[in-house]
Enzyme design. Structure first.
Site, mmCIF file in Angstrom:
data_model
loop_
_atom_site.group_PDB
_atom_site.id
_atom_site.type_symbol
_atom_site.label_atom_id
_atom_site.label_comp_id
_atom_site.label_asym_id
_atom_site.label_seq_id
_atom_site.Cartn_x
_atom_site.Cartn_y
_atom_site.Cartn_z
ATOM 1 N N HIS A 1 -3.166 -22.099 9.937
ATOM 2 C CA HIS A 1 -4.601 -22.764 9.760
ATOM 3 C C HIS A 1 -5.460 -21.652 9.090
ATOM 4 C CE1 HIS A 1 -8.549 -25.037 9.757
ATOM 5 N NE2 HIS A 1 -8.776 -23.841 10.492
ATOM 6 N N ASP B 1 -7.985 -7.768 0.854
ATOM 7 C CA ASP B 1 -6.869 -7.925 1.928
ATOM 8 C C ASP B 1 -7.469 -7.790 3.089
ATOM 9 O OD1 ASP B 1 -6.726 -4.973 1.488
ATOM 10 O OD2 ASP B 1 -5.941 -5.077 3.488
ATOM 11 N N CYS C 1 -3.454 -28.905 10.790
ATOM 12 C CA CYS C 1 -4.390 -29.854 10.767
ATOM 13 C C CYS C 1 -3.872 -31.193 10.346
ATOM 14 C CB CYS C 1 -5.513 -29.722 10.019
ATOM 15 S SG CYS C 1 -6.524 -28.206 10.372
ATOM 16 N N CYS D 1 -9.094 -30.435 6.386
ATOM 17 C CA CYS D 1 -8.109 -29.454 6.003
ATOM 18 C C CYS D 1 -6.704 -29.549 5.598
ATOM 19 C CB CYS D 1 -8.192 -28.473 7.008
ATOM 20 S SG CYS D 1 -7.087 -26.891 6.789
ATOM 21 N N ASP E 1 -2.748 8.151 -1.547
ATOM 22 C CA ASP E 1 -4.065 8.850 -1.879
ATOM 23 C C ASP E 1 -4.792 9.652 -0.505
ATOM 24 O OD1 ASP E 1 -4.354 6.267 -0.438
ATOM 25 O OD2 ASP E 1 -6.497 6.184 -0.753
ATOM 26 N N CYS F 1 -4.087 -28.049 5.636
ATOM 27 C CA CYS F 1 -2.690 -27.500 6.164
ATOM 28 C C CYS F 1 -2.034 -27.998 6.909
ATOM 29 C CB CYS F 1 -3.333 -26.215 6.885
ATOM 30 S SG CYS F 1 -3.770 -26.276 8.686
ATOM 31 N N ASP G 1 0.827 -1.014 -0.167
ATOM 32 C CA ASP G 1 -0.078 0.024 -0.097
ATOM 33 C C ASP G 1 0.885 1.326 0.039
ATOM 34 O OD1 ASP G 1 0.898 0.239 2.592
ATOM 35 O OD2 ASP G 1 -1.002 -0.186 3.481
ATOM 36 N N SER G 2 0.090 2.443 -0.124
ATOM 37 C CA SER G 2 0.948 3.716 -0.198
ATOM 38 C C SER G 2 1.420 4.278 0.853
ATOM 39 C CB SER G 2 0.473 4.512 -1.310
ATOM 40 O OG SER G 2 -1.060 4.975 -0.559
ATOM 41 N N GLY G 3 0.911 3.905 2.129
ATOM 42 C CA GLY G 3 1.053 4.645 3.351
ATOM 43 C C GLY G 3 -0.072 5.649 3.601
#
Ligand SMILES: [Zn+2]
Length: 373
Positions: free
Chosen positions: A352, A270, A326, A321, A144, A323, A90-92
């Site tokens: 997880h 996100d 698990c 799952c 922005d 992962c 991101d730009s901050g």
């Protein structure tokens, strides 16, 4: 760089492919948040064990520490954190407007006092892209102005004027930094604003859509406005963004909100939810994997693993799952680790929860391809 492969006949959802210098991504996808260059508690192996496709990191925080010079010296964040998948930064802008009290917005920059260090920082469209170049970001966001909710219409109008001017400066900065000339160039995304005002949202989306960006983010939503208001804005804004460019809804991350936004035509997400909640011992599990829907949240559940009722459950968090957590541990063990404050607890829970989100995105992509979403 972005290709739409399939559009659902049921909704505006799209399945596609986004190419970045560090690999291609199937869309829609989710980005867990590595604010300071790590998915807190996970090393590169853990990040891969969570089936992470791309991470989001934060330009402003990385500019503070470890700083521009060190990142440039070591060849960027990929080498620094040992991650070779794509990174979006991101730009901050969001941090400036959420953290800083004494900020001053000028035509070409924003200056403010960092709340932690007390130092005055100046961000410009040029220097945030220069920093993102040093990070080696695959997807760069422009600077922005992100006003809080609620804000007067005049405040939002002014934010739009500045954000538009900064978007133009960002395109020039991208050229000046030699990024267009790179064989595999990073992508540059614009951020649309407009608060909860339909006319301003439409105006800003249409203005930015005419500029040559690689993708468009919808900013300034999920900042405290009612959920229905957010969806109303989203429905209207997404339709005004170019069909052939990826769309990114910033900061939205409850599973059913992701599903609803996908149905509106959003491709990227996100959120800190999976990682932050994992560190607090809150675990995400599918109840009905085959029946994911945007209209209810019945197909998944979350639970607090510290609760006494989990003390003797010698079964994996989710036997279906795939992962690492698990595959190698039980609920009772996870409960025990959280109770004795072992840092391993956070690591295993984070793996997880991120895996859950990536599995959700895989199911969403499949549902779009079969016209079930
Ligand atoms: Zn799992």
């Amino acid at each position: 760089m972005f290709r739409r492969i399939k559009k659902s006949v049921k909704s505006r959802a799209r399945f596609g492919r986004l190419a970045t210098p560090h690999g291609a991504l199937a869309t829609p996808f989710f980005m867990p948040v590595a604010t300071r260059g790590s998915l807190k508690s996970l090393d590169a192996q853990g990040t891969r064990d969570a089936r992470t496709e791309i991470v989001l990191s934060n330009t402003y925080h990385l500019l503070n520490r470890p700083g521009y010079a060190l990142l440039e010296k070591c060849g960027g964040l990929h080498a620094f954190m040992g991650w070779n998948g794509p990174i979006l930064t991101d730009s901050g802008g969001y941090q400036v407007f959420s953290l800083a009290r004494h900020r001053k917005i000028a035509a070409s920059s924003v200056s403010f006092k960092d709340p932690q260090t007390g130092k005055t920082v100046i961000l410009t469209p040029y220097n945030v892209l220069k920093m993102q170049r040093a990070i080696g970001s695959d997807i760069m966001m422009v600077l922005d102005v992100c006003p809080p909710y609620p804000s007067e219409k005049e405040v939002i109008q002014e934010a739009i004027r500045t954000t538009t001017a900064w978007a133009k400066s960002s395109i020039m900065a991208y050229r000046k930094l030699g990024l267009y000339r790179r064989k595999e160039r990073p992508l540059l995304f614009a951020i649309t604003q407009g608060g909860v005002y339909d006319d301003l949202r439409a105006q800003h989306a249409q203005t930015l859509a005419k500029m040559p960006f690689d993708g468009y983010a919808i900013g300034g939503l999920a900042v405290g406005e009612p959920r229905e208001k957010m969806y109303h804005i989203l429905t209207n804004v997404v339709q005004l963004l170019p069909e052939d460019k990826p769309r990114y809804l910033m900061g939205v991350g409850k599973p059913q909100d992701i599903m609803r936004a996908v149905q509106e035509g959003v491709d990227m997400f996100d959120c800190v939810i999976p990682t932050r909640e994992a560190r607090h011992g809150r675990i995400y599990v599918f109840r009905k994997r085959e029946r994911i829907t945007a209209t209810s949240a019945e197909w998944y559940e979350t639970y607090a693993i510290r609760h006494a009722r989990h003390q003797k459950r010698l079964v994996p968090i989710d036997p279906t799952c795939g992962c690492f957590t698990c595959g190698t541990t039980t609920i009772a063990y996870m409960h025990h680790l959280f109770r004795v404050h072992d840092p391993l607890a956070e690591r295993l829970a984070t793996i997880h929860n991120i895996y859950f989100y990536n599995e959700l995105m895989r199911l969403i992509r499949r549902a779009i391809r079969t016209n079930d979403l």
